[in-house]
Design a protein around this motif. Structure first.
Motif, mmCIF file in Angstrom:
data_model
loop_
_atom_site.group_PDB
_atom_site.id
_atom_site.type_symbol
_atom_site.label_atom_id
_atom_site.label_comp_id
_atom_site.label_asym_id
_atom_site.label_seq_id
_atom_site.Cartn_x
_atom_site.Cartn_y
_atom_site.Cartn_z
ATOM 1 N N VAL A 2 0.862 -1.184 0.000
ATOM 2 C CA VAL A 2 0.000 0.000 0.000
ATOM 3 C C VAL A 2 0.895 1.230 0.000
ATOM 4 C CG1 VAL A 2 -1.799 1.239 1.257
ATOM 5 C CG2 VAL A 2 -1.765 -1.258 1.299
ATOM 6 N N ASN A 3 0.634 2.155 -0.904
ATOM 7 C CA ASN A 3 1.387 3.409 -0.980
ATOM 8 C C ASN A 3 0.474 4.557 -0.581
ATOM 9 O OD1 ASN A 3 3.838 2.298 -2.239
ATOM 10 N ND2 ASN A 3 2.457 1.861 -3.926
ATOM 11 N N GLY A 4 1.036 5.518 0.139
ATOM 12 C CA GLY A 4 0.223 6.652 0.542
ATOM 13 C C GLY A 4 1.041 7.774 1.134
ATOM 14 N N VAL A 5 0.323 8.687 1.772
ATOM 15 C CA VAL A 5 0.913 9.875 2.383
ATOM 16 C C VAL A 5 0.559 9.872 3.866
ATOM 17 C CG1 VAL A 5 0.867 12.402 2.397
ATOM 18 C CG2 VAL A 5 0.732 11.172 0.239
ATOM 19 N N ILE A 6 1.518 10.221 4.706
ATOM 20 C CA ILE A 6 1.276 10.285 6.144
ATOM 21 C C ILE A 6 0.359 11.463 6.439
ATOM 22 C CG2 ILE A 6 2.337 10.579 8.417
ATOM 23 C CD1 ILE A 6 4.860 9.261 7.248
ATOM 24 N N ALA A 7 -0.776 11.172 7.085
ATOM 25 C CA ALA A 7 -1.766 12.204 7.394
ATOM 26 C C ALA A 7 -1.485 12.869 8.743
ATOM 27 C CB ALA A 7 -3.173 11.600 7.400
ATOM 28 N N TRP A 8 -1.152 12.074 9.752
ATOM 29 C CA TRP A 8 -0.825 12.622 11.069
ATOM 30 C C TRP A 8 0.074 11.648 11.818
ATOM 31 C CZ3 TRP A 8 -2.146 9.436 15.012
ATOM 32 C CH2 TRP A 8 -3.244 8.590 14.831
ATOM 33 N N VAL A 9 0.743 12.162 12.838
ATOM 34 C CA VAL A 9 1.665 11.361 13.645
ATOM 35 C C VAL A 9 1.527 11.776 15.104
ATOM 36 C CG1 VAL A 9 4.101 10.910 14.119
ATOM 37 C CG2 VAL A 9 3.325 11.071 11.782
ATOM 38 N N ASP A 10 1.546 10.797 16.002
ATOM 39 C CA ASP A 10 1.606 11.044 17.439
ATOM 40 C C ASP A 10 2.874 10.368 17.939
ATOM 41 O OD1 ASP A 10 1.405 11.041 20.220
ATOM 42 O OD2 ASP A 10 -0.771 10.803 20.194
ATOM 43 N N LEU A 11 3.928 11.163 18.142
ATOM 44 C CA LEU A 11 5.233 10.614 18.518
ATOM 45 C C LEU A 11 5.239 10.030 19.929
ATOM 46 C CD1 LEU A 11 7.576 13.317 16.968
ATOM 47 C CD2 LEU A 11 6.908 11.118 16.016
ATOM 48 N N LYS A 12 4.390 10.520 20.814
ATOM 49 C CA LYS A 12 4.348 9.985 22.176
ATOM 50 C C LYS A 12 3.781 8.576 22.200
ATOM 51 C CE LYS A 12 4.064 14.390 24.534
ATOM 52 N NZ LYS A 12 3.257 15.301 25.333
ATOM 53 N N LYS A 13 2.775 8.320 21.369
ATOM 54 C CA LYS A 13 2.167 6.995 21.302
ATOM 55 C C LYS A 13 2.857 6.092 20.279
ATOM 56 C CE LYS A 13 -2.500 8.361 22.610
ATOM 57 N NZ LYS A 13 -3.908 8.398 22.152
ATOM 58 N N GLU A 54 2.503 6.282 16.939
ATOM 59 C CA GLU A 54 1.561 5.892 15.899
ATOM 60 C C GLU A 54 1.315 7.014 14.904
ATOM 61 O OE1 GLU A 54 -2.827 6.586 17.799
ATOM 62 O OE2 GLU A 54 -1.816 4.745 18.371
ATOM 63 N N GLY A 55 0.736 6.631 13.779
ATOM 64 C CA GLY A 55 0.434 7.594 12.739
ATOM 65 C C GLY A 55 -0.627 7.031 11.815
ATOM 66 N N ALA A 56 -1.086 7.866 10.891
ATOM 67 C CA ALA A 56 -2.114 7.450 9.948
ATOM 68 C C ALA A 56 -1.633 7.670 8.528
ATOM 69 C CB ALA A 56 -3.396 8.225 10.190
ATOM 70 N N LEU A 57 -2.056 6.783 7.651
ATOM 71 C CA LEU A 57 -1.685 6.827 6.250
ATOM 72 C C LEU A 57 -2.934 7.042 5.406
ATOM 73 C CD1 LEU A 57 0.672 6.154 4.160
ATOM 74 C CD2 LEU A 57 -0.419 3.921 4.026
ATOM 75 N N LYS A 58 -2.863 7.996 4.495
ATOM 76 C CA LYS A 58 -3.928 8.199 3.520
ATOM 77 C C LYS A 58 -3.524 7.403 2.279
ATOM 78 C CE LYS A 58 -6.423 11.630 0.887
ATOM 79 N NZ LYS A 58 -6.537 13.030 0.533
ATOM 80 N N VAL A 59 -4.312 6.395 1.921
ATOM 81 C CA VAL A 59 -3.972 5.482 0.836
ATOM 82 C C VAL A 59 -4.119 6.165 -0.514
ATOM 83 C CG1 VAL A 59 -4.600 3.331 -0.304
ATOM 84 C CG2 VAL A 59 -4.629 3.466 2.187
ATOM 85 N N GLN A 60 -3.083 6.030 -1.344
ATOM 86 C CA GLN A 60 -3.113 6.551 -2.709
ATOM 87 C C GLN A 60 -3.203 5.436 -3.741
ATOM 88 O OE1 GLN A 60 0.424 9.032 -2.723
ATOM 89 N NE2 GLN A 60 -0.857 10.832 -2.430
ATOM 90 N N SER A 61 -2.502 4.329 -3.506
ATOM 91 C CA SER A 61 -2.546 3.206 -4.441
ATOM 92 C C SER A 61 -2.172 1.925 -3.714
ATOM 93 C CB SER A 61 -1.588 3.442 -5.610
ATOM 94 O OG SER A 61 -0.247 3.436 -5.157
ATOM 95 N N THR A 62 -2.520 0.796 -4.324
ATOM 96 C CA THR A 62 -2.168 -0.512 -3.781
ATOM 97 C C THR A 62 -1.644 -1.389 -4.914
ATOM 98 O OG1 THR A 62 -4.320 -1.551 -4.140
ATOM 99 C CG2 THR A 62 -4.030 -0.340 -2.078
ATOM 100 N N SER A 63 -0.938 -2.443 -4.548
ATOM 101 C CA SER A 63 -0.424 -3.366 -5.560
ATOM 102 C C SER A 63 -1.521 -4.286 -6.089
ATOM 103 C CB SER A 63 0.724 -4.197 -4.986
ATOM 104 O OG SER A 63 0.265 -4.973 -3.894
#
Length: 113
Positions: free
Chosen positions: A79-90, A92-101
């Motif tokens: 899965v390819n995408g762009v990072i939408a947000w990140v929480d460095l303390k936890k 974790e982060g979220a990925l907005k999907v742009q394409s998949t194999s």
């Protein structure tokens, strides 16, 4: 807050709770293992202390907008995408999907039915 006062879901797609081990690659230098905690056709929430960790040189805003590749070895899916947000303390982060194999595999994996 009473039971009838629930806020409406802002996301376009319903999320599916999962626990899938993934391999992550951000840009050229950062890579590591992580876990997908929830997924939808449009995105995924990832937990990885190797990638999303608090350091003195990288801040959360430095991650946002960066491209990321997420490999799901058990499904043979990338899965390819762009990072939408990140929480460095936890870590974790979220990925907005742009394409998949493989769009059919991704649709089956994210199906909530």
């Amino acid at each position: 807050m009473t039971p009838g006062d629930e806020t409406p879901e802002r996301r376009r797609h319903r999320r599916k709770q999962v626990h899938i081990t993934v391999l992550l690659k951000v840009g050229v230098l950062l890579n590591g293992r992580g876990v997908a905690k929830d997924i939808s056709p449009g995105g995924m929430r990832l937990v990885s202390s190797q990638i999303f960790k608090a350091t003195t040189t990288i801040q959360a805003k430095d991650y946002e907008g960066s491209t990321m590749r997420v490999m799901v070895p058990t499904e043979g899916l990338t899965v390819n995408g762009v990072i939408a947000w990140v929480d460095l303390k936890k870590g974790e982060g979220a990925l907005k999907v742009q394409s998949t194999s493989d769009d059919a595999k991704w649709a089956a994996l994210t199906s909530t039915e």
